[in-house]
Each structure stands twice: as structure tokens, then as C-alpha cells.
Design an enzyme around this catalytic site. Structure first.
Site, PDB file in Angstrom:
ATOM      1  CE  LYS A 144      -1.559   2.910   2.625  1.00 19.87           C
ATOM      2  NZ  LYS A 144      -1.437   4.114   1.783  1.00 19.87           N
ATOM      3  CB  CYS A 189      13.485   9.570   6.483  1.00 23.37           C
ATOM      4  SG  CYS A 189      14.428   8.424   5.495  1.00 23.37           S
TER       5      CYS A 189
HETATM    6  P1  NAD Z   1       2.766   9.118   7.100  1.00 23.68           P
HETATM    7  O1  NAD Z   1       3.106   8.460   8.385  1.00 23.68           O
HETATM    8  O2  NAD Z   1       1.745  10.202   7.117  1.00 23.68           O
HETATM    9  O3  NAD Z   1       2.215   8.041   6.044  1.00 23.68           O
HETATM   10  C1  NAD Z   1       2.908   6.856   5.782  1.00 23.68           C
HETATM   11  C2  NAD Z   1       1.923   5.774   5.349  1.00 23.68           C
HETATM   12  O4  NAD Z   1       0.994   5.529   6.409  1.00 23.68           O
HETATM   13  C3  NAD Z   1       1.090   6.165   4.123  1.00 23.68           C
HETATM   14  O5  NAD Z   1       0.963   5.042   3.308  1.00 23.68           O
HETATM   15  C4  NAD Z   1      -0.235   6.594   4.718  1.00 23.68           C
HETATM   16  O6  NAD Z   1      -1.327   6.337   3.876  1.00 23.68           O
HETATM   17  C5  NAD Z   1      -0.334   5.788   5.991  1.00 23.68           C
HETATM   18  N1  NAD Z   1      -1.004   6.518   7.091  1.00 23.68           N
HETATM   19  C6  NAD Z   1      -1.026   7.860   7.297  1.00 23.68           C
HETATM   20  N2  NAD Z   1      -1.702   8.151   8.425  1.00 23.68           N
HETATM   21  C7  NAD Z   1      -2.110   6.973   8.945  1.00 23.68           C
HETATM   22  C8  NAD Z   1      -2.846   6.626  10.116  1.00 23.68           C
HETATM   23  N3  NAD Z   1      -3.276   7.552  10.962  1.00 23.68           N
HETATM   24  N4  NAD Z   1      -3.076   5.319  10.350  1.00 23.68           N
HETATM   25  C9  NAD Z   1      -2.630   4.373   9.502  1.00 23.68           C
HETATM   26  N5  NAD Z   1      -1.921   4.658   8.376  1.00 23.68           N
HETATM   27  C10 NAD Z   1      -1.663   5.927   8.096  1.00 23.68           C
HETATM   28  O7  NAD Z   1       4.135   9.616   6.444  1.00 23.68           O
HETATM   29  P2  NAD Z   1       4.325  10.501   5.147  1.00 23.68           P
HETATM   30  O8  NAD Z   1       3.867  11.893   5.437  1.00 23.68           O
HETATM   31  O9  NAD Z   1       3.783   9.814   3.967  1.00 23.68           O
HETATM   32  O10 NAD Z   1       5.922  10.463   5.012  1.00 23.68           O
HETATM   33  C11 NAD Z   1       6.774  11.312   5.722  1.00 23.68           C
HETATM   34  C12 NAD Z   1       7.267  10.672   6.990  1.00 23.68           C
HETATM   35  O11 NAD Z   1       7.898   9.439   6.700  1.00 23.68           O
HETATM   36  C13 NAD Z   1       8.333  11.505   7.694  1.00 23.68           C
HETATM   37  O12 NAD Z   1       8.081  11.467   9.070  1.00 23.68           O
HETATM   38  C14 NAD Z   1       9.630  10.812   7.347  1.00 23.68           C
HETATM   39  O13 NAD Z   1      10.677  10.996   8.269  1.00 23.68           O
HETATM   40  C15 NAD Z   1       9.182   9.397   7.332  1.00 23.68           C
HETATM   41  N6  NAD Z   1      10.088   8.563   6.583  1.00 23.68           N
HETATM   42  C16 NAD Z   1      10.900   7.733   7.284  1.00 23.68           C
HETATM   43  C17 NAD Z   1      11.819   6.951   6.630  1.00 23.68           C
HETATM   44  C18 NAD Z   1      12.730   6.037   7.399  1.00 23.68           C
HETATM   45  O14 NAD Z   1      13.415   5.264   6.758  1.00 23.68           O
HETATM   46  N7  NAD Z   1      12.785   6.070   8.694  1.00 23.68           N
HETATM   47  C19 NAD Z   1      11.900   6.985   5.227  1.00 23.68           C
HETATM   48  C20 NAD Z   1      11.041   7.831   4.536  1.00 23.68           C
HETATM   49  C21 NAD Z   1      10.134   8.615   5.231  1.00 23.68           C
END
Ligand code: NAD
Length: 506
Positions: free
Chosen positions: A181, A289
Site C-alpha cells: 500500500k 527521512c
Molecule cells: P505518514 O506516516 O503520514 O504516512 C505513511 C503511510 O501511512 C502512508 O501510506 C499513509 O497512507 C499511511 N497513514 C497515514 N496516516 C495513517 C494513520 N493515521 N493510520 C494508519 N496509516 C496511516 O508519512 P508521510 O507523510 O507519507 O511520510 C513522511 C514521513 O515518513 C516523515 O516522518 C519521514 O521521516 C518518514 N520517513 C521515514 C523513513 C525512514 O526510513 N525512517 C523513510 C522515509 C520517510
């Protein structure tokens, strides 16, 4: 009067059982072109019924795929690798269109993802177990690594190609089937990859893609047919995923957000350091990230470094990701752009020195785009909101300390621990930093120390919930279960008697 032009927007399909499906769903999402602010595509949001259809396809495909010899799986992976290489530009364009990042940056991230497929091509070697002859008299023991079952991946918006590739090639090479997803903000690249994987010869149902938001994620977490979940995204969602999977008895790795510090010692080559920090802070509009978001300037490094950072940040060319000569594109959505601008307001209010203010930026011809200029703060302190929170935008902050010890203590007090870097010409200082810093990925004069595919990627503390990192050997461990077999082949001379004591095999 002219009739209004009806805009017919492309709908991004799901991918279930080897083909695209575009169901009528009660909920749809908008996919933007962040440079223009226009809705570019629409995406159907899956509910529990579509998640179940994808899991059923993955479950049906599992027995045959699990029993396909690893070398044959690797051959399909090699064809997928070749197709991904041939379509690298197309995938980069899709990532750039929906995310906003520049094309060369997108090309680099697609390349880093493709390298995970290269790693997965060596699966036969990676799955080799252990063997010990004569662990007891006439008793041998060996271990094998077997697939976990149906695995799911939930990925963030900021790397539409690379982050999904951290997961599914390794899982599938190990003999699992997969339901991905991707972020609903950048759904297209995953569908293209599913098509290419099928073209490479992957059997139907082994790789499936569903779209959606929390409702789709919750259906994945609750589904009894899914055995392992890999997540990459923000820390609050990562924690939620980890806790819910643990409660539901699923194997889980949940990578979260970050606040990556770069410690700069006075002996560092400051011109080199400033160039490295500028790329790491503002590249991809800070939506990485592993972006450097906090600089810790030690002693006399601070004044000249801040002057250099200001000069170089001002020179950054901002525009649409597909325009030539652009260094930095827009942010992902208007809402996120406004949130990041709000952090610049907060930094000013909290008393940090605003050296460069990106809030007033206008990009010619892109009035409705989600652009924000580069901002730089000096004299930030750890209580300030701009230090405590992950901003995930083009805002770099500088904190000042007097010694390396203070710098290490500051980094180690931060609850995030994804990446960090030190800039110095002292091997002794670098070695001490490597040893004492409590962070998962460390750079020495390397600002974004993203490990290559044959090492594993992951942070510590609030940047990772779970035990195992993604890709590399840890990825193989995550997607397999170890089985240990102890065996004896009795013959005429083997003594036989009932054994009531704990067998010692000696
Ligand atoms: P996000 O947490 O909002 O979303 C990530 C995924 O989770 C998406 O597929 C989204 O649809 C789903 N999602 C969102 N809210 C949700 C909820 N309440 N319940 C269940 N699923 C949910 O993250 P984003 O805004 O898409 O990406 C940015 C974030 O990702 C930043 O915090 C960044 O640091 C992090 N990130 C971390 C890494 C790592 O390797 N640690 C790599 C890339 C991005």
C-alpha cells in the site's frame, strides 16, 4: 456562453492478481502535481473488501511461489532488474510529477531502489543455512530459512519508488507473496512497477498493490491472512503500526521519522561542509527521512559556517521538478507547505535568529504551486519547537555548543535516531563520535549516510519500532523464519533405550 470544459482525470488503478483493477469505491483521493497545485490524477481508496481480495490473491499464489526454487525466483528478479533499468527515467518522471522533486534527484532515488533488486538477485546465496555434523553421537543439525507467508508494505510519500523497493524485492525473493500500500499521494509508480514485474514473468498474485489511507491500513493490520508488515512513515503512525501488529500477532518492522544532526567541528573544511549540508538539508525540499535538519556547530565553527550556509541557501534555484537547472522543487501538498511555513513563524516567536526567510517566495508561472523558499535559523536551543519536531521541509536550524562532548550529548538526548554525521579532519574525534553516538546510521564527512542495498537501513529509538532494519541481511532475516532440524538415522549398532532425562546428545 461556453460550456465548462469537463476535465477527465486519469484514475490510478489497484493491482490485484496480476492485473490492474479500477473499482468504484465509495472514497477517492486527489493526486496533485505539486508544482502547479492542480489535481493530476484520482486514486480509489480501498476498504476491507479490496484488501481482502488482494490478500486472497497473495494467499492463493503463495504455495507455488514458496516452492519455486530460489534460483528460478532470482531469474525472474534479474528480468525485473533489466526492465527497471530500462524504465528508470519513466519511473523517475512519475515520482517527480507526483512528489515534486527534481528529475535528477528522482533518478538517483530510483537507482538506489534498483540496487535492492540487484541485491535480491543473490537470494540463493543469502538463503543458505547452517550445518553441523555430529552435534551428538550420530546426530546432525542444520538450519533453513523459510518464507513468512503473505507480507504487506505500507510506504510514505517521499520516495515513491525507492522505499517500496526496500521491501518487496527482498520479501518476494525470499519466497513470500506481497501486498503493497503505497502513499495515496504518490500511487502511480507502484502500479508501473507491478506491470514491469509481471512482464518479467512474476506469477499472478505474488505482488499486489492497493491504495488508500488509514482505512486501508487498518484493514491490512487486522487481516488474519497477513503475516508480516513493513512500514515506513512518520513516528506516530509507525508506533501505531508496531503496537497494532504486535497485538494481532504479526511480525513487524516500522520505520519512523527523524531529526538528523550534523556535528561540525572547528577543524572541518567549512566550504566542503557547507556544500554537503546545503544539499542534505534542502535537497528534495527537505522531505527526506535522512535530510540534515539540525546543524550542531562546535566552538569557532559557528560564525563562518552560518555565513556560508546563508550564502549557499540563497543561491538555490527553486522551481518545478522537471525544469532544467532547478535544485529544489515544491512541497507535497498545500497543507504541508503551510505547516512548514508555520514552523518558521514558531522559530521566530521562540526567539531563534532567522538568518534566511523562505516564506515570501513566488515562483514565476506557478502561483498555485506548493512552493516554499529556503529558511535558515541560527542560535536555536533544544526547547524550541523547531528543534523538538521533525519539520520535513526546507528549514535548516543551527545550534551552538562548545565541545564535541556537548555535541554528542545533545544528539543522544534527542528521541529520534535515524541518521547523523560528523564533519571533521580529526580521525580521533570521528572515531569517538562513531562509537558513542546512539543513532542507527552514521556519516563521517558524509551528510546523508544512506547504506547501500547490501547493508541494512534503519534508525534507533523513535525512528524504528521493531528489531530488524530493511534490506541487506536484516531484510532477509525479517522476511524469513529460521527452522532448525536435528536428525539421526539409527542403524543396527545405535543403542536404543527409553530416555527420560533431558537429552544432552553427547
Ligand atoms: P505518514 O506516516 O503520514 O504516512 C505513511 C503511510 O501511512 C502512508 O501510506 C499513509 O497512507 C499511511 N497513514 C497515514 N496516516 C495513517 C494513520 N493515521 N493510520 C494508519 N496509516 C496511516 O508519512 P508521510 O507523510 O507519507 O511520510 C513522511 C514521513 O515518513 C516523515 O516522518 C519521514 O521521516 C518518514 N520517513 C521515514 C523513513 C525512514 O526510513 N525512517 C523513510 C522515509 C520517510
Amino acid at each position: 456562453m461556453n460550456k465548462p470544459v469537463e476535465l477527465r482525470l486519469e484514475t490510478v488503478p489497484l493491482w490485484i492478481n496480476g492485473k490492474p483493477v479500477a473499482p468504484a469505491t465509495p472514497r477517492m483521493g486527489d493526486v496533485f502535481n505539486p508544482a502547479t497545485g492542480q489535481v493530476a490524477r484520482r486514486v480509489p481508496f480501498a476498504g476491507a473488501d479490496l484488501i481482502d481480495a488482494a490478500v486472497k490473491a497473495a494467499t492463493a499464489a503463495l504455495p507455488a511461489w514458496r516452492d519455486t526454487p530460489p534460483l528460478r525466483r532470482a531469474r525472474i528478479m534479474q528480468k525485473f532488474l533489466a526492465l527497471m533499468q530500462a524504465h528508470q527515467s519513466e519511473l523517475a518522471r512519475l515520482a517527480s510529477q507526483e512528489h515534486g522533486k527534481t528529475l535528477p534527484d528522482a533518478m538517483g532515488s530510483v537507482q538506489r531502489g534498483i540496487e535492492v533488486i540487484e541485491f535480491a538477485c543473490g537470494i540463493a546465496q543469502l538463503l543458505k543455512g547452517e550445518f553441523s555434523e555430529n552435534v551428538g553421537s550420530q546426530v546432525d543439525t542444520h538450519s533453513v530459512r523459510q518464507p513468512v507467508g503473505v507480507c504487506a508494505g505500507i510506504t510514505p510519500f517521499n520516495f515513491p519508488v525507492m522505499v517500496p523497493l526496500w521491501m518487496f524485492p527482498v520479501a518476494i525473493a525470499c519466497g513470500n507473496t506481497f501486498v503493497l500500500k503505497p502513499s495515496e499521494k504518490v500511487p502511480s509508480a507502484s502500479i508501473r512497477m507491478a506491470g514491469l514485474f509481471r512482464e518479467a514473468g512474476l506469477p499472478d498474485g505474488v505482488f499486489n498493490v492497493v491504495h488508500g489511507d488509514k482505512e486501508a491500513v487498518d484493514a491490512i493490520l487486522a487481516h488474519p491472512g497477513i503475516h508480516a508488515v513493513s512500514f515506513v512513515g512518520s513516528t506516530p503512525v509507525a508506533k501505531y503500526i508496531y503496537e497494532t501488529c504486535a497485538r494481532n500477532g504479526k511480525r513487524v518492522q516500522a520505520l519512523g521519522g527523524a531529526k538528523n544532526h550534523a556535528v561540525v567541528l572547528p577543524d572541518a573544511d567549512l566550504e566542503f561542509t557547507a556544500d554537503a549540508l546545503i544539499g542534505a538539508a534542502y535537497g528534495s525540499a527537505g522531505e527526506r527521512c535522512m535530510a540534515i535538519s539540525a546543524v550542531v556547530a562546535v566552538g569557532a565553527a559557528a560564525d563562518p559556517l552560518v555565513a556560508l550556509l546563508k550564502k549557499k541557501a540563497q543561491a538555490i534555484k527553486i522551481g518545478p521538478g522537471d525544469a532544467s537547472g532547478v535544485d529544489m522543487g515544491p512541497l507535497i501538498t498545500q497543507q504541508h507547505r503551510d505547516k512548514v511555513a508555520g514552523y518558521v513563524d514558531a522559530g521566530e516567536k521562540d526567539g531563534a535568529t532567522l538568518v534566511l526567510d523562505g516564506r515570501g517566495l513566488k515562483v514565476k508561472g506557478c502561483d498555485a504551486g506548493f512552493f516554499l523558499g529556503t529558511s535558515l535559523f541560527d542560535r536555536v536551543t533544544p526547547e524550541m519547537k523547531i528543534y523538538r519536531d521533525e519539520i520535513f521541509g526546507p528549514v535548516l536550524i543551527v545550534l551552538r555548543v562548545n565541545t564535541l562532548e556537548e555535541a554528542i550529548a545533545l544528539v543522544n538526548r534527542n528521541p529520534y535516531a535515524n541518521g547523523t554525521a560528523i564533519f571533521t579532519e580529526s580521525g580521533g574525534a570521528a572515531r569517538r563520535f562513531e562509537n558513542e553516538i546512539q543513532v542507527g546510521m552514521v556519516g563521517v564527512n558524509v551528510p546523508i549516510p544512506v547504506p547501500v542495498a547490501f547493508y541494512s537501513f534503519g534508525g534507533w529509538k523513535n525512528s524504528l519500532f521493531g528489531d530488524l532494519h530493511v534490506h541487506g541481511v536484516e531484510g532477509v532475516k525479517f522476511y524469513t523464519r529460521t527452522k532448525v532440524i536435528t536428525k539421526r538415522w539409527p542403524h543396527q549398532d545405535t543403542p536404543s533405550a527409553p530416555g527420560f532425562n533431558m537429552p544432552t546428545l553427547g
